[in-house]
Scaffold this active site. Structure first.
Site, PDB file in Angstrom:
ATOM      1  N   PRO A 114      46.661  14.074  29.270  1.00 50.40           N
ATOM      2  CA  PRO A 114      45.224  13.770  29.195  1.00 50.40           C
ATOM      3  C   PRO A 114      44.570  14.431  27.988  1.00 50.40           C
ATOM      4  O   PRO A 114      44.912  15.545  27.607  1.00 50.40           O
ATOM      5  CB  PRO A 114      44.675  14.364  30.499  1.00 50.40           C
ATOM      6  N   GLU A 115      43.637  13.714  27.364  1.00 51.45           N
ATOM      7  CA  GLU A 115      42.889  14.287  26.252  1.00 51.45           C
ATOM      8  C   GLU A 115      41.655  14.996  26.795  1.00 51.45           C
ATOM      9  O   GLU A 115      41.360  14.957  27.991  1.00 51.45           O
ATOM     10  CB  GLU A 115      42.546  13.189  25.240  1.00 51.45           C
ATOM     11  N   LYS A 154      42.313  21.116  26.685  1.00 51.31           N
ATOM     12  CA  LYS A 154      43.148  20.535  27.731  1.00 51.31           C
ATOM     13  C   LYS A 154      43.415  21.527  28.872  1.00 51.31           C
ATOM     14  O   LYS A 154      44.335  21.322  29.667  1.00 51.31           O
ATOM     15  CB  LYS A 154      44.466  20.042  27.126  1.00 51.31           C
ATOM     16  N   ARG A 203      55.361  12.414  17.917  1.00 48.88           N
ATOM     17  CA  ARG A 203      54.378  11.497  18.478  1.00 48.88           C
ATOM     18  C   ARG A 203      54.102  10.397  17.469  1.00 48.88           C
ATOM     19  O   ARG A 203      54.060  10.652  16.258  1.00 48.88           O
ATOM     20  CB  ARG A 203      53.062  12.213  18.827  1.00 48.88           C
TER      21      ARG A 203
END
Length: 265
Positions: free
Chosen positions: A2-3, A52, A254
């Site tokens: 999650p951001e 986060k 990523r």
């Protein structure tokens, strides 16, 4: 993973159900049992998000710390609905208003306040929060030869930015993800900070990531923007603005997305 907007939304939504109430804290899975006993029955004063990370402030003076990581998830059971825990529930929080289960987090602990201070000291500013020191982000970028696409994902540089917001902020600002931090001027850094701040705060408000302006989409006013249409470059085949084929880069394992025309090297 999650951001930052998701973490802030969790803190807001869960806080409305739990803050100011005595909480039964248990660990159905067992891995959190010793820590759970330290605050079981205590009043939860507030849930504090930063990037986060989530920090649970208990009236005992101790601080709970949760980092969801790649697999962590919460499940809310409202009111008197308290089903038997399903799966590997690391932490269960029970109040008179709701039961909240947490499974699969990277971190879940109860600590002395000094641990929170140490964690925050390692993190960059959180653009969602007011009165953050953006200069800390600027200084780290200016001193680094790493690419800006790498730096924006480094939580010690800026907290809460993930893969989607990284791609979208760089697109909106017209910056190639491989541009070295040392080459960024102050106007570009100010634009990045403002763009990231606006995107993340909008994400908290909307409860989802929508970075495009509705005026740039051929959809009726008031109609929900579909997930595949909600971004300029991220996971698109072609740039929303110019139609150029979106290029992919692997940055710290990523996938980064950019438009070679709108974001020249």
């Amino acid at each position: 993973m999650p951001e930052g907007h998701t973490i802030h939304k969790i803190a807001k939504d869960h806080g409305a159900l739990l803050n100011g109430r005595p909480i039964e804290v248990t660990s159905p899975q067992g891995r959190f049992s010793a820590d759970a006993e330290r605050v079981n029955g205590a009043v939860l004063d507030k849930i504090e998000p930063h990037g986060k990370h989530l920090f649970y402030h208990w009236d005992t003076g101790e601080i709970g710390h949760v980092h969801l990581g790649l697999f962590g998830k919460y499940k809310i059971h409202r009111g008197d609905d308290r089903p038997e825990p399903r799966g590997a529930v690391r932490m269960r929080l029970v109040a008179d208003t709701a039961t909240i289960d947490l499974a699969g987090p990277t971190a879940c602990s109860i600590d002395e306040p000094s641990v929170r201070k140490e964690i925050l000291g390692r993190l960059g500013p959180d653009p969602i929060k007011p009165r953050q020191n953006k200069q800390k982000m600027f200084d780290k970028i200016h001193k680094s030869k790493r690419g800006i696409g790498d730096l924006l994902m480094d939580q010690s540089v800026v907290a809460g930015v993930g893969n989607v917001y990284r791609a979208e902020a760089l697109f909106v600002c017209g910056i190639h993800p491989l541009r070295a931090g040392t080459s960024m001027d102050i106007a570009e850094l100010e634009a990045l900070w403002s763009t990231i701040t606006a995107m993340l705060r909008k994400g908290v408000k909307d409860g989802r990531i929508v970075t495009v302006e509705r005026s740039e989409l051929d959809i009726p006013s008031g109609k929900r923007i579909k997930r595949g249409e909600a971004t300029y470059a991220y996971k698109r085949d072609h740039c929303l603005r110019c139609g150029t084929e979106i290029q992919h880069l692997s940055i710290q394992n990523r996938t980064s997305y950019h438009c070679p025309f709108c974001q020249p090297g």
